[in-house]
Design a protein around this motif. Structure first.
Motif, short mmCIF file in Angstrom:
data_model
loop_
_atom_site.label_atom_id
_atom_site.label_comp_id
_atom_site.label_asym_id
_atom_site.label_seq_id
_atom_site.Cartn_x
_atom_site.Cartn_y
_atom_site.Cartn_z
N VAL A 36 -24.94 -9.46 -0.60
CA VAL A 36 -25.58 -10.44 0.27
C VAL A 36 -24.78 -11.74 0.18
N ILE A 37 -24.47 -12.30 1.35
CA ILE A 37 -23.68 -13.51 1.42
C ILE A 37 -24.60 -14.69 1.74
N THR A 38 -24.39 -15.79 1.01
CA THR A 38 -25.13 -17.02 1.22
C THR A 38 -24.12 -18.18 1.28
N ALA A 39 -24.61 -19.39 1.39
CA ALA A 39 -23.74 -20.56 1.46
C ALA A 39 -23.30 -20.98 0.06
N GLY A 40 -22.15 -21.63 0.00
CA GLY A 40 -21.68 -22.22 -1.24
C GLY A 40 -20.44 -21.56 -1.80
N LEU A 41 -19.85 -22.24 -2.78
CA LEU A 41 -18.63 -21.76 -3.42
C LEU A 41 -18.91 -20.85 -4.61
N VAL A 46 -21.35 -14.92 -2.80
CA VAL A 46 -22.05 -13.64 -3.00
C VAL A 46 -23.28 -13.88 -3.86
N LEU A 47 -24.45 -13.63 -3.28
CA LEU A 47 -25.73 -13.85 -3.97
C LEU A 47 -26.06 -12.71 -4.91
N ALA A 83 -29.49 -20.01 5.10
CA ALA A 83 -28.39 -20.85 4.64
C ALA A 83 -27.31 -21.05 5.71
N ARG A 84 -27.59 -20.64 6.91
CA ARG A 84 -26.67 -20.86 8.03
C ARG A 84 -25.26 -20.35 7.73
N VAL A 85 -25.18 -19.07 7.46
CA VAL A 85 -23.90 -18.40 7.27
C VAL A 85 -23.67 -17.53 8.50
N PHE A 86 -22.44 -17.50 8.98
CA PHE A 86 -22.16 -16.61 10.10
C PHE A 86 -20.88 -15.83 9.83
#
Length: 157
Positions: A36-41, A46-47, A83-86
Motif C-alpha cells: 500500500v502506497i501513501t504520502a511521504g518519504l 510504502v505503508l 493522502a492524495r497519492v496518484f
C-alpha cells in the motif's frame, strides 16, 4: 551527458494518471496481499501490505504524492485515497532502469509543492521534462545504459 541531445516533453503526453478507489487505513495493514502506497518519504511511501479489496496498480509505474515526492514502483500495489497519492502509467513500455531515469527527471516536482500547496495531476500535467532523444524520439537505450552504469558503479564501491 554533454553529447546527449535532449527533448522537451509535456507530462500529459507521456503518462496517464489514476487514483485509488478505497480509503485504506493503517488498521487495514495486515502484512498480507499487496503493498500500500501513501504520502511521504518514510519507507519510500510504502505503508505495508493489505489484502483489503481495492484497486491494484501495475508494476513499472510511478507514484506522486501530495508533497510532490516521486517514486518508481517495480511491483504492483494499492494506494490510500486520503493522502492524495496518484499513479502515473507511462504510455510506453519501460524497464526498471528507464523507470528510475524518469523518476529522477521528475524530482523537480517536490520543490514546487508542500502541505500548503499540495501536488495534484491537474497541477503538473502541463509541466515539461527533458529526456534524451535520438532522431526526435525518446532515447530509451541511453536511459537504460546510463542507469545500468550508475548501478554498476555503486556496486563496485
Amino acid at each position: 551527458m554533454r553529447n546527449v541531445e535532449w527533448g522537451e516533453f509535456i507530462l500529459s503526453d507521456l503518462f496517464d494518471s489514476s487514483n485509488g478507489n478505497v480509503d485504506i487505513q493503517k488498521c487495514n495493514i495486515n502484512g498480507r496481499g499487496d503493498f500500500v502506497i501513501t504520502a511521504g518519504l518514510s519507507e519510500a511511501g510504502v505503508l505495508g501490505k493489505t489484502d483489503i479489496n481495492a484497486k491494484i496498480f501495475n508494476d513499472k509505474t510511478i507514484t506522486v504524492d501530495m508533497f510532490g515526492f516521486v517514486f518508481y514502483r517495480s511491483f504492483q500495489y494499492k494506494m490510500v485515497t486520503h493522502a492524495r497519492v496518484f499513479s502515473l502509467k507511462p504510455r510506453f513500455e519501460i524497464s526498471d532502469h528507464q523507470g528510475l531515469f524518469l523518476v529522477n527527471s521528475l524530482n523537480f516536482i517536490s520543490q514546487k509543492f508542500g502541505y500548503n500547496n499540495m501536488c495534484t495531476w491537474e497541477k503538473i500535467k502541463n509541466e515539461s521534462i527533458y529526456l534524451p532523444i535520438v532522431s526526435g524520439e525518446i532515447d530509451f537505450e541511453f536511459m537504460e545504459k546510463f542507469i545500468a552504469e550508475m548501478v554498476a558503479e555503486r556496486i563496485a564501491e
